[in-house]
Design an enzyme around this catalytic site. Structure first.
Site, PDB file in Angstrom:
ATOM      1  CB  VAL A   9      -2.349 -19.435   1.169  1.00  0.00           C
ATOM      2  CG1 VAL A   9      -1.596 -20.744   1.327  1.00  0.00           C
ATOM      3  CG2 VAL A   9      -3.346 -19.510   0.038  1.00  0.00           C
ATOM      4  CB  SER A  10      -2.101 -14.386   3.271  1.00  0.00           C
ATOM      5  OG  SER A  10      -1.913 -14.833   4.585  1.00  0.00           O
ATOM      6  CB  THR A  11      -1.773 -13.525  -1.519  1.00  0.00           C
ATOM      7  OG1 THR A  11      -0.669 -14.416  -1.648  1.00  0.00           O
ATOM      8  CG2 THR A  11      -1.445 -12.444  -0.491  1.00  0.00           C
TER       9      THR A  11
END
Length: 194
Positions: A9-11
């Site tokens: 996931v990005s964050t």
């Protein structure tokens, strides 16, 4: 043959749980996860670990290919690495299986769309910023250079190099600040004459 899952996931506030569950259900023997942007492969230690670990006959499993990368160049590099090791790539939510011709073609098409989506997002962001600036809402980030301090040190007779050293900033920043002051003074003088 080992099936290795990779979740991303990005964050940090996003959850990996859904991807990890899907990978477990797909039969992954091992799952590596990380919270990093997919716009680059730089700094993604877990992805590198997975790619280093792959052996002939192994399968790298993801839920979707955008979990691997968001640019076609990075996706192709990853696919070449997997192929060179004699392994294959599969996705749980997309008909990707790089051990087949159709799977390879679909993988390439999805890679193009993932990059296209990233580019569209960037365009929308720039349009939003331009609109906010036009409405006077967007001010940008706060200046990192204190122009008042630069001006005060200049008034004390310090040169640009000394000012830069004293404030811990680059000389070019000092020159820009001084240039801005000169432009402002020239504008004010022009207004007084007009």
């Amino acid at each position: 043959m080992t099936i290795i899952g990779y979740a991303r996931v990005s964050t940090t506030d996003q959850s990996l749980e859904l991807q990890q569950t899907a990978l477990r259900l797909a039969g992954c023997d091992l799952i590596r996860s990380e919270k990093r942007s997919g716009t680059t492969t730089v700094g993604r230690a877990e992805l590198q670990t997975v790619l280093d670990f792959l052996r002939e006959g192994d399968v790298l499993m993801v839920t979707r290919i955008d979990r691997l990368a968001r640019s076609i160049g990075d996706l192709q590099d990853i696919a070449r690495t997997i192929r060179a090791k004699g392994a294959s790539l599969k996705a749980t939510e997309q008909p990707i299986d790089t051990s087949t011709a159709a799977g390879k073609a679909f993988f390439d098409m999805l890679g193009v769309f993932a990059e296209f989506e990233t580019n569209l997002r960037k365009e929308r962001q720039l349009e939003g910023i331009a609109d906010a600036k036009a409405r006077g809402v967007y001010k940008g980030r706060k200046p990192s250079i204190d122009i008042v301090k630069v001006k005060a040190l200049k008034a004390e007779g310090m040169g640009p190099s000394a000012i830069a050293k004293a404030l811990g900033i680059g000389r070019a920043s000092v020159y820009r600040a001084l240039e801005g002051m000169a432009d402002g003074a020239a504008g004010a003088a022009g207004e007084l004459q007009g």
